[in-house]
Design an enzyme around this catalytic site. Structure first.
Site, mmCIF file in Angstrom:
data_model
loop_
_atom_site.group_PDB
_atom_site.id
_atom_site.type_symbol
_atom_site.label_atom_id
_atom_site.label_comp_id
_atom_site.label_asym_id
_atom_site.label_seq_id
_atom_site.Cartn_x
_atom_site.Cartn_y
_atom_site.Cartn_z
ATOM 1 N N CYS A 116 -9.565 -6.051 1.608
ATOM 2 C CA CYS A 116 -9.745 -4.686 2.005
ATOM 3 C C CYS A 116 -11.240 -4.344 1.650
ATOM 4 O O CYS A 116 -11.663 -3.610 2.782
ATOM 5 C CB CYS A 116 -8.819 -3.550 1.189
ATOM 6 S SG CYS A 116 -6.971 -4.044 1.365
ATOM 7 N N THR A 161 0.823 -1.261 0.038
ATOM 8 C CA THR A 161 0.132 0.010 -0.044
ATOM 9 C C THR A 161 0.870 1.237 -0.154
ATOM 10 O O THR A 161 0.767 2.161 -0.797
ATOM 11 C CB THR A 161 -1.074 -0.066 1.220
ATOM 12 O OG1 THR A 161 -1.913 -1.010 1.026
ATOM 13 C CG2 THR A 161 -1.647 1.332 1.201
ATOM 14 N N THR A 211 13.025 4.483 10.760
ATOM 15 C CA THR A 211 13.879 3.220 11.452
ATOM 16 C C THR A 211 13.462 2.270 10.349
ATOM 17 O O THR A 211 12.190 1.864 10.367
ATOM 18 C CB THR A 211 13.937 2.884 12.721
ATOM 19 O OG1 THR A 211 14.291 4.204 13.346
ATOM 20 C CG2 THR A 211 14.573 1.970 13.081
#
Lengths: 391, 127, 407
Positions: free
Chosen positions: A328, A78, A241
């Protein structure tokens, strides 16, 4: 009723997410506790984490035959799709995009958001088999589309687009091509250069890796703006990170997929043929896009008269996990936008069930599914009395 | 950042650390860099009457590569004539220590330091 | 570079190891036998079980900061949360105003989001903190304008560990009708946070700074009064449309467990860490020319940031190879720039270059601290022997008066 149907769990929803491969899981685990460094740290733990991310980058690059420096790790497909579309549009106010009508919501939705922010958007029509209509593409290019986004394989139907032909047309007109290969990578051979794409989105959790990692593969000539700003990770294209453990799992899963290669495809295809043979015994069963090239693991079907949402609920009670469309949008009562774009009647589309196979599935799983479908057809009165006994 | 074995060796066991009396006429002192940049290198040479560098010492405030560059340079210049010493290039140092691109400036600083030391000696000798 | 057998990890602000209890919960989600489904799959029990696990984690995260679980939005980490908060608010409220107030010592994720917004035509005021790293709230007040839409001030600074008074800032912003975002990546689980009391409108959280996994974070978005955002990640409409993308169940479950543990053990852990931090401080503070960066009172217990004058930070880190410490923040440590946080505090460049951040955590012991004290003292001595600046200082030369050769 098949013996023991209620105590088995048969997972046939691999296009929603896959269970992790043992190899990927084992590769990841050390990076949670012992090898926990931040790749941006310069001390030993940090360098260890950096080396692990670099190695995973090589593994993912190898899967789609690109150089490691072309792989930008993201939190998933996504984000990769968002980065491709918005990152490209970011530096080009008023740009024009064209996307396939059957794209995943993670392409359609950012495309619609871009339209609200002043970009022009064209939808590429598909034929009854879910393939992009080339006249539609030519028209969009003639209107000046600068970026074309067409998925390599569809999450619902499994239809594989002729991306090479699409890229050739687009490139002739100076347009770039992005392809969402989340469902394709690891299931069919994917060669970034050969398919002609300029950007490609990948997902780890669709190829037996962990959720939470994905990548955007970027061609040498593509200029992108980052979506997430900050510490300058991933060549400044994606701050934050690095999700080291998930990235390592992604790399291991990619390597495994590459190694299994054709054998896995042949096995899945044989299993799918077995499933489709079983379905052919069920009266009225429809398999969508059956004339188009499809992923070896995906069957999108309808049993007219049996509402898709109902069937998946009933199957769940039987211990069988399938889906009524893309995960979804499941839960929504709208018929699949993919089937609508293919011109399927809404009442047939509402009966759609997606069965997506994976490496762990067996013929016994298929037998269980077919038996369960037979049972439900019978109980719904959709199957003639005596059919069950005779079969 | 991973350092080469040679950088580590010079860093762990720096050669020729120390100072000469900078007012000694046979001593040339080069001090380059600035604390605000994160590197200051002081390189000193002791030159005999034949114009040969018979000893060299350094002190460096800076990263491991800066320390290694100056340590290596003191080894190299010993026994060289001033003219030979001026021919030492930063690229030689960078190559010997396998410095990564972000550390090339350390070798540049070392080259600047020996040039400054020689200039200082010659200025004193000429005075 | 060869790895030592037992490097002592004192870089908990960069990232933490996953707590074994967290790892166990995550494992259960990763395997076929476990809870591996896609939480968005509404049609089968694999999906429901995953969704239930995600919602339990949401309650655990909300529980630590006394929020409503519906106010927690999952993201891929604090960087994404910061991006979503700043750009999401700025884009949604663009008609209301285009001015944002933040500080020069924020994390890069906030600063770089601000830079991006500046490119888009927004105006940003960057407050300079006082020498101790804390903001003067009168200065903050006077920076607010009628067109200010957002103030973003981090709760705890990642480099120097100082705690800003976000409760007081919230009072100021609420009174002016301005939204207030705070990056709490370094404070959650270390400083009590009560979002029912504090007038914070948006707050960023990270899992991997408090013994959870990397790759997951959250953004708190207040419901009353309601805060609106423009989504930055579009797709399947997950997280009530504010952030799309398949939820990584195992990571979210890990974050939930990490926050649950933090809530239960924070007070005890803080007391223990404060003792260890003071042990470290007492072991180092009598070294000549040593400076503590940032206020010592308003500071999390696990952080000590020290400048060893006349010793360059990177070479000191190299000398401290038996321990994992950081100079500056991890994200900028690949560059040669001195810490922008320390410079914002008015530290001279050489002191900024000479800084080491020690951050202690759950697995740090008194023996670790003693070893660190002994090693640091020895290595600082060694490097000062090598340092021309130390030599000049010993000779009584005022370094600020020296004309340095331009380089």
């Amino acid at each position: 009723m098949a013996p023991g149907l209620n105590d088995v769990t048969v997972y046939l929803d691999h296009n929603a997410t896959t269970p992790m491969a043992r190899e990927a899981l084992e590769a990841m685990l050390p990076f949670l506790e012992q090898r926990h460094g931040n790749p941006s740290s310069r001390h030993g733990r940090g360098r260890d984490a950096r080396a692990a991310v670099d190695r995973a980058r090589e593994q993912v690059a190898a899967l789609v035959k690109v150089r490691p420096s072309q792989v930008i790790f993201t939190s998933g497909a996504t984000e990769a799709n968002n980065l491709a579309l918005k990152g490209w549009s970011g530096g080009r106010p008023g740009a024009r995009l064209a996307v396939g009508a059957t794209e995943h919501p993670s392409v359609l939705s950012p495309a619609l958001a871009l339209r609200q922010h002043g970009c022009a958007l064209g939808m590429l029509a598909v034929d009854s088999q879910g393939r992009i209509v080339s006249e539609a593409l030519e028209e969009a290019l003639a209107e000046g589309a600068g970026l074309v986004s067409v998925m390599l394989a569809n999450n619902e139907t499994g239809v594989i687009q002729d991306l090479r032909a699409i890229s050739e047309l687009a490139h002739e007109r100076g347009a770039l091509v992005h392809t969402d290969a989340a469902q394709a990578a690891g299931r069919i051979e994917v060669d970034f250069e050969a398919c002609g794409a300029d950007m490609m989105s990948l997902s780890a959790h669709k190829l037996s890796g962990p959720a939470g990692a994905g990548a955007l593969v970027v061609g040498k000539t593509v200029d992108l703006e980052p979506l997430i700003h900050g510490g300058g990770q991933e060549h400044g294209l994606r701050a934050g990170t690095e999700n080291v453990a998930a990235i390592v799992g992604f790399g291991a899963a990619a390597e495994l997929a590459l190694r299994r290669g054709r054998d896995a495809q042949v096995e899945l295809r044989a299993l799918r043929d077995y499933l489709e043979l079983g379905l052919s015994r069920l009266p009225g069963a429809v398999i969508f896009a059956s004339d188009a090239p499809r992923l070896p693991n995906t069957v999108f079907l309808a049993l007219p008269g049996l509402e898709g949402e109902t069937v998946v609920m009933l199957l769940d009670e039987d211990g069988i996990a399938v889906s009524s469309g893309s995960s979804c949008s499941s839960g929504a009562t709208e018929p699949s936008h993919v089937l609508m774009a293919m011109g399927v009647e809404p009442e047939v589309a509402r009966c759609a069930i997606r069965v997506s196979l994976g490496p762990g599935n067996t013929r016994a799983d298929i037998d269980t599914l077919i038996a369960a479908l037979e049972k439900h057809l019978y109980h719904q009165g959709a199957m003639p009395a005596g059919f069950l006994a005779a079969s | 950042m991973a350092y080469s074995a040679k950088v580590l060796d010079h860093y762990e066991n720096p050669r020729n650390v120390g100072s000469f009396d900078k007012d000694d006429r046979s001593v040339g002192t080069g001090m380059v860099g600035a604390p605000s940049c994160g590197d200051v290198m002081k390189l000193q040479i002791k030159v005999n009457e034949e114009g040969v560098i018979e000893d060299a010492k350094f002190k460096t405030y800076g990263c491991g590569s800066a320390i290694a560059s100056s340590s290596l340079l003191t080894e190299w210049v010993k026994g060289k004539t001033l003219e030979e010493a001026t021919r030492i290039k930063n690229s030689d140092i960078a190559e010997e220590l396998a410095l990564p691109p972000v550390k090339i400036h350390c070798s540049v600083l070392a080259e600047d330091a020996i040039k400054a030391a020689i200039a200082d000696y010659q200025k004193k000798a000429g005075a | 570079m060869s790895e030592t057998k037992h490097p002592i990890y004192l870089d908990y602000a960069a990232t933490t190891p996953v707590d074994p209890r967290v790892a166990e919960k995550m494992m259960a989600c990763l395997t076929m036998e476990g809870n591996f489904g896609n939480p968005a799959s509404r049609s089968h029990s694999f999906g429901w079980n995953a969704e239930a696990a995600v919602e339990e984690a949401r309650r655990q995260v909300a529980g630590l900061v006394n929020a409503d679980p519906r106010e927690i939005i999952w993201t891929s980490g604090a960087t994404e949360s910061d991006n979503l908060a700043l750009k999401g608010v700025a884009h949604f409220y663009r008609k209301k105003g285009r001015h944002i107030v933040t500080s020069r010592t924020e994390h890069k994720a906030v600063l770089d989001s601000c830079r991006q917004l500046e490119r888009e035509g927004y105006e940003v005021t960057y407050l300079t903190p006082e020498e101790n790293g804390l903001l003067d709230l009168d200065k903050l007040k006077s920076a607010l304008r009628d067109d200010t839409i957002l103030v973003s001030i981090m709760h705890v600074n990642n480099e120097i560990g100082v705690v800003q008074d976000i409760a007081a800032i919230g009072e100021i912003t609420r009174e002016r009708g301005i939204l207030f975002h705070s990056d709490a990546a370094q404070s959650a689980g270390k400083v009590p946070i009560d979002l029912a009391e504090m007038k914070v409108d948006l707050m960023s959280f990270s899992a991997h700074k408090i013994y959870g996994p990397k790759g997951v974070g959250a953004l708190y978005v207040r419901r009353k009064p309601r805060v609106r955002l423009e989504a930055q990640m579009h797709g399947g409409g997950h997280e009530r449309g504010m952030r799309s993308g398949t939820l990584p169940t195992h990571q979210i479950v890990g974050m939930g467990e990490a926050f649950r543990i933090a809530r239960e053990e924070m007070a005890e852990e803080n007391a223990r860490l404060l003792k260890l931090r003071n042990r470290l401080l007492n072991g180092l503070k009598d070294i000549e020319e040593v400076y503590i960066n940032g206020d010592l009172e308003n500071r999390i217990p696990g952080n000590l940031n020290v400048s060893f004058n006349f010793v360059e930070g990177e070479s000191l880190i190299m000398a401290l190879k038996d321990m994992a410490v950081s100079s500056g923040s991890a994200c900028t440590s690949a560059s040669l720039e001195p810490s922008y946080v320390l410079r914002a505090l008015g530290r001279e460049d050489e002191l900024a270059h000479s800084s080491i951040r020690f951050t202690l955590g759950r697995f740090t012991t008194a023996e670790d601290v003693d070893f660190v004290v002994e090693t640091v003292r020895r290595k600082v001595d060694k490097l000062r022997e090598l340092s021309p600046l130390w030599e000049m200082y010993q000779e009584g030369i005022d370094l600020s008066k020296v004309e340095w050769a331009a380089h």
